[in-house]
Design a protein around this motif. Structure first.
Motif, mmCIF file in Angstrom:
data_model
loop_
_atom_site.group_PDB
_atom_site.id
_atom_site.type_symbol
_atom_site.label_atom_id
_atom_site.label_comp_id
_atom_site.label_asym_id
_atom_site.label_seq_id
_atom_site.Cartn_x
_atom_site.Cartn_y
_atom_site.Cartn_z
ATOM 1 N N MET A 103 0.841 -1.178 0.000
ATOM 2 C CA MET A 103 0.000 0.000 0.000
ATOM 3 C C MET A 103 0.889 1.246 0.000
ATOM 4 S SD MET A 103 -2.695 1.194 2.915
ATOM 5 C CE MET A 103 -4.277 1.045 2.166
ATOM 6 N N PRO A 104 0.685 2.160 -0.966
ATOM 7 C CA PRO A 104 1.527 3.348 -1.016
ATOM 8 C C PRO A 104 1.219 4.294 0.148
ATOM 9 C CG PRO A 104 -0.160 3.436 -2.729
ATOM 10 C CD PRO A 104 -0.277 2.103 -2.045
ATOM 11 N N ARG A 105 2.212 5.065 0.506
ATOM 12 C CA ARG A 105 2.022 6.095 1.523
ATOM 13 C C ARG A 105 1.046 7.128 0.985
ATOM 14 N NH1 ARG A 105 6.300 6.565 5.535
ATOM 15 N NH2 ARG A 105 5.614 8.716 5.685
ATOM 16 N N PHE A 106 0.513 7.941 1.880
ATOM 17 C CA PHE A 106 -0.494 8.926 1.510
ATOM 18 C C PHE A 106 -0.033 9.824 0.363
ATOM 19 C CE2 PHE A 106 -1.847 13.374 2.257
ATOM 20 C CZ PHE A 106 -3.118 13.253 1.729
ATOM 21 N N GLU A 111 2.229 9.392 -1.891
ATOM 22 C CA GLU A 111 2.372 8.638 -3.135
ATOM 23 C C GLU A 111 1.011 8.350 -3.757
ATOM 24 O OE1 GLU A 111 4.443 5.254 -1.672
ATOM 25 O OE2 GLU A 111 6.367 6.285 -1.540
ATOM 26 N N LYS A 112 0.068 7.936 -2.935
ATOM 27 C CA LYS A 112 -1.271 7.632 -3.439
ATOM 28 C C LYS A 112 -1.922 8.888 -4.013
ATOM 29 C CE LYS A 112 -5.645 5.471 -2.240
ATOM 30 N NZ LYS A 112 -6.428 4.762 -1.215
ATOM 31 N N LEU A 113 -1.753 10.021 -3.343
ATOM 32 C CA LEU A 113 -2.317 11.269 -3.832
ATOM 33 C C LEU A 113 -1.677 11.682 -5.153
ATOM 34 C CD1 LEU A 113 -4.239 13.629 -3.450
ATOM 35 C CD2 LEU A 113 -2.498 14.725 -2.029
ATOM 36 N N ALA A 114 -0.364 11.561 -5.264
ATOM 37 C CA ALA A 114 0.328 11.913 -6.509
ATOM 38 C C ALA A 114 -0.151 11.035 -7.665
ATOM 39 C CB ALA A 114 1.840 11.783 -6.328
ATOM 40 N N ILE A 115 -0.348 9.754 -7.404
ATOM 41 C CA ILE A 115 -0.845 8.839 -8.432
ATOM 42 C C ILE A 115 -2.254 9.237 -8.859
ATOM 43 C CG2 ILE A 115 -1.591 6.460 -8.858
ATOM 44 C CD1 ILE A 115 0.809 5.613 -7.010
ATOM 45 N N ALA A 116 -3.122 9.539 -7.879
ATOM 46 C CA ALA A 116 -4.497 9.939 -8.192
ATOM 47 C C ALA A 116 -4.516 11.246 -8.983
ATOM 48 C CB ALA A 116 -5.316 10.076 -6.905
ATOM 49 N N TYR A 151 -0.226 6.016 8.445
ATOM 50 C CA TYR A 151 -1.077 7.180 8.670
ATOM 51 C C TYR A 151 -0.617 8.361 7.846
ATOM 52 C CZ TYR A 151 -1.970 4.204 12.673
ATOM 53 O OH TYR A 151 -2.244 3.132 13.471
ATOM 54 N N GLY A 152 -1.577 9.135 7.365
ATOM 55 C CA GLY A 152 -1.265 10.322 6.595
ATOM 56 C C GLY A 152 -2.017 11.511 7.155
ATOM 57 N N ALA A 153 -1.473 12.669 6.935
ATOM 58 C CA ALA A 153 -2.131 13.897 7.375
ATOM 59 C C ALA A 153 -1.809 15.009 6.399
ATOM 60 C CB ALA A 153 -1.678 14.287 8.773
ATOM 61 N N ILE A 154 -2.693 15.966 6.352
ATOM 62 C CA ILE A 154 -2.514 17.127 5.503
ATOM 63 C C ILE A 154 -2.971 18.335 6.316
ATOM 64 C CG2 ILE A 154 -4.728 16.952 4.319
ATOM 65 C CD1 ILE A 154 -2.959 17.421 1.706
ATOM 66 N N GLN A 155 -2.269 19.421 6.193
ATOM 67 C CA GLN A 155 -2.523 20.600 7.017
ATOM 68 C C GLN A 155 -3.453 21.572 6.315
ATOM 69 O OE1 GLN A 155 0.944 22.970 7.833
ATOM 70 N NE2 GLN A 155 -0.031 24.035 9.532
ATOM 71 N N CYS A 156 -4.390 22.132 7.077
ATOM 72 C CA CYS A 156 -5.272 23.176 6.558
ATOM 73 C C CYS A 156 -4.492 24.474 6.444
ATOM 74 C CB CYS A 156 -6.438 23.413 7.502
ATOM 75 S SG CYS A 156 -7.469 21.988 7.765
ATOM 76 N N LEU A 157 -4.612 25.140 5.324
ATOM 77 C CA LEU A 157 -3.989 26.439 5.109
ATOM 78 C C LEU A 157 -5.092 27.469 4.891
ATOM 79 C CD1 LEU A 157 -1.163 25.351 2.645
ATOM 80 C CD2 LEU A 157 -0.958 25.760 5.097
ATOM 81 N N PRO A 158 -4.778 28.738 4.993
ATOM 82 C CA PRO A 158 -5.810 29.760 4.766
ATOM 83 C C PRO A 158 -6.401 29.657 3.360
ATOM 84 C CG PRO A 158 -3.842 30.730 5.724
ATOM 85 C CD PRO A 158 -3.505 29.302 5.371
ATOM 86 N N ALA A 159 -7.651 30.038 3.236
ATOM 87 C CA ALA A 159 -8.333 30.006 1.941
ATOM 88 C C ALA A 159 -7.716 31.017 0.987
ATOM 89 C CB ALA A 159 -9.815 30.297 2.123
ATOM 90 N N VAL A 160 -7.682 30.646 -0.290
ATOM 91 C CA VAL A 160 -7.188 31.522 -1.346
ATOM 92 C C VAL A 160 -8.264 31.556 -2.424
ATOM 93 C CG1 VAL A 160 -5.408 31.865 -3.089
ATOM 94 C CG2 VAL A 160 -4.789 30.919 -0.858
ATOM 95 N N GLY A 161 -8.875 32.690 -2.635
ATOM 96 C CA GLY A 161 -9.950 32.770 -3.617
ATOM 97 C C GLY A 161 -11.097 31.870 -3.205
ATOM 98 N N ASN A 162 -11.542 31.017 -4.115
ATOM 99 C CA ASN A 162 -12.634 30.094 -3.824
ATOM 100 C C ASN A 162 -12.130 28.738 -3.361
ATOM 101 O OD1 ASN A 162 -14.581 31.935 -4.512
ATOM 102 N ND2 ASN A 162 -14.619 31.326 -6.651
ATOM 103 N N ALA A 163 -10.826 28.575 -3.253
ATOM 104 C CA ALA A 163 -10.274 27.271 -2.892
ATOM 105 C C ALA A 163 -9.679 27.298 -1.493
ATOM 106 C CB ALA A 163 -9.201 26.856 -3.890
#
Length: 185
Positions: A1-4, A6-11, A132-144
């Protein structure tokens, strides 16, 4: 199973997309065809996923939004996550603080690839404690809304994306809007 990461980059590569769809259902904003259900979050999530799974790199499930329906919301969240294929990245959004939430990612819990965290040091903890994988919330930019680890940034649709239509074609309107966003990458 790829790390988070790696899996995200593939997707992202397979779907030619850096857009993640925030699934944050709200009872007061659901389209009319979904309002007839006693437990509307699962049919709403299913329709959105079926319309968009091939054009987004990930889904971010808003834990608090689903928990608004208590036990029914928890079941809807678990089942909505289960609708996704193995190649699709699944992220549970808190954002959580600290390393104690890693159990939420396991198969015996919500079976997601990662959780969102508030602090940078928490991303580092999850990265060094695979799978386990994690991703950090950053401030909103425009509509994203942006989420990031050291290696990855994804654009996350805002809540307004989910509620673009109120009729039978609500899911198709979400799809059309995401395709528009992809064109402006």
């Amino acid at each position: 199973m790829p790390r988070f990461e790696e899996k995200l980059a593939i997707a992202q590569q397979r779907r030619s997309s850096d857009i993640a769809l925030l699934l944050s259902p709200r009872l007061d904003r659901l389209p009319l065809p979904i309002q007839r259900y006693d437990d509307p979050f699962l049919p709403f999530s299913r329709a959105i996923i079926e319309a968009t799974q091939d054009i987004v790199c990930a889904y971010i499930f808003d834990f608090a939004a689903y928990m608004a329906l208590a036990g029914a919301g928890a079941r809807a969240l678990e089942r909505a996550i289960g609708l996704l294929d193995l190649e699709t990245v699944k992220i549970l959004h808190g954002p959580f603080v600290g390393p104690t939430y890693s159990a939420m990612t396991e198969r015996t819990a919500f079976d997601v690839d990662a959780i969102t965290v508030y602090r940078k040091e928490d991303v580092d903890y999850y990265r060094t404690h695979a799978p386990y994988g994690a991703i950090q919330c950053l401030p909103a930019v425009g509509n994203a809304i942006l989420f990031a680890s050291d290696q990855t940034t994804i654009r996350v649709t805002g809540e307004d994306t989910l509620f673009r239509g109120h009729g039978d074609d609500f899911a198709e309107q979400v799809r059309a809007y995401i395709l528009t966003l992809r064109g402006h990458a």
